[in-house]
Design an enzyme around this catalytic site. Structure first.
Site, short mmCIF file in Angstrom:
data_model
loop_
_atom_site.label_atom_id
_atom_site.label_comp_id
_atom_site.label_asym_id
_atom_site.label_seq_id
_atom_site.Cartn_x
_atom_site.Cartn_y
_atom_site.Cartn_z
N GLY A 184 0.85 -1.29 -0.01
CA GLY A 184 -0.17 -0.06 -0.01
C GLY A 184 0.87 1.10 0.15
O GLY A 184 2.03 1.39 0.59
N CYS A 187 1.51 2.44 3.46
CA CYS A 187 2.23 1.23 4.20
C CYS A 187 3.81 1.12 4.31
O CYS A 187 4.16 1.39 3.37
CB CYS A 187 1.57 -0.17 3.88
SG CYS A 187 2.21 -1.29 4.76
#
Length: 346
Positions: A184, A187
């Site tokens: 992500g 992330c």
């Protein structure tokens, strides 16, 4: 210690090879898919794209936009019971329950809240059990607990990136495994922990394991453009979950800020310091933040972005001769590349 030397691929490492097609227009491509789920035995039809269960993405407002396109939204777990009551009370059609997922963590308070929501609204069909690390035995035990408590619900569990763990989740009661560790845009797990798996290879391997048992997978994370969504489906994903691509819109969560005359919206990972301070008051002293906070340029209505994604996906299908999304993986040949696009003018 051991080393695996075979190459693992992300979306940026491949393109889809075009093939002859008899399709005359991308408007002829059927994006709806129909699944009957492994344990719940429920049948579902729709466009298998899901808004991520982040509090800046999985909002009730996003859900309403996506439901209009037969897509799904994993509602974030931080709405109150009153919020749920208000949202469901203003819906004019029962098909909203086919388009939303109730998200939960694995703490006792998460289970209690999930139970209260489902008692108040038994029409809700999907439960999304979401943790960063789906490899803990306690997580598998929690999946078993939720399956026993809600035998008729369709259960999503993750995140994992390997076939054997997908199989364990499915055999423990999950209908759908959520695949992705670290891809992500907000992330930082791979940076903070050194743990992860290139997303396209994870999808290919996990789809193979899931489909052998009659289960399904969600490719969660790593898509930055419509072409990546197509690659995820081409790699065997049954559903694709999007976060950053849905960020920055009117319906998205996140504070609207202005910098130098330009508007932005905050977007952050649910393991970020921002999220943990907002929902837990602090970052626990035994863990590190594994997410970041960014400012995404304000993008206006979500519907325009949705149209762009669906248009790109239809176009992919016409390039390989797939008249329906369900045919895409059978008609996909990936070629490894060193470049994706010419970025001379940006």
């Amino acid at each position: 210690m051991r080393v695996e030397t075979d190459i693992k691929l992300g979306f940026k490492d491949v393109l889809i090879r075009p093939k002859r097609s008899t399709l005359k227009s991308r408007s002829l491509v059927e994006l709806d898919r129909t699944f009957t789920f492994l344990h719940s035995k429920r049948q579902w039809s729709g466009v298998p794209i899901i808004a991520a269960n982040m509090d800046t993405i999985g909002t009730f407002e996003v859900a309403e936009v996506l439901a209009g396109q037969r897509m799904l939204c994993a509602i974030h777990k931080h709405y109150s019971l009153d919020d749920w009551q208000s949202f469901i009370g203003r819906q004019k059609a029962d098909d909203i329950f086919e388009r939303i997922m109730v998200s939960t963590g694995v703490a006792d308070e998460d289970f209690n809240k999930l139970s209260q929501i489902l008692v108040q609204h038994p029409e809700l069909l999907f439960i999304c059990i979401d943790v960063a690390n789906g490899y803990a035995e306690s997580f598998v035990e929690y999946v078993v607990k939720v399956r026993q408590a809600f035998p008729d619900k369709t259960i999503i569990a993750g995140n994992v990136v390997t076939g054997e763990m997908v199989e364990e989740l499915l055999l423990s009661g999950a209908d759908i495994a959520k695949v992705g560790i670290g891809p992500g845009s907000v992330c930082t797990t791979r940076v903070k922990t050194g743990v992860g798996y290139p997303q396209l290879s994870a999808v290919i391997e996990c789809a193979d394991s899931a489909h052998g048992l009659g289960g399904r997978i969600i490719a969660d994370g790593g898509c930055v453009c419509a072409g990546d969504v197509a690659k995820a489906f081409g790699g065997g994903a049954d559903f694709v979950m999007l976060g950053g691509m849905f960020a920055g819109h009117d319906e998205s969560g996140g504070q609207l800020v202005e910098r130098g005359g330009q508007q932005f919206k905050l977007y952050y990972g649910m393991s970020s310091e921002t999220a943990m301070k907002k929902h837990a008051g602090m970052v626990a002293n035994y863990r590190a933040s594994e997410g970041k906070t960014v400012e995404v340029p304000y993008r206006g209505p979500l519907a325009e972005t949705v149209s762009d994604i669906l248009g790109g996906l239809r176009s992919t299908c016409t390039y390989v001769g797939a008249s329906a999304l369900r045919e895409l993986t059978k008609r996909t040949t990936f070629i490894r590349v060193m470049e994706q696009e010419n970025r001379t003018f940006e």
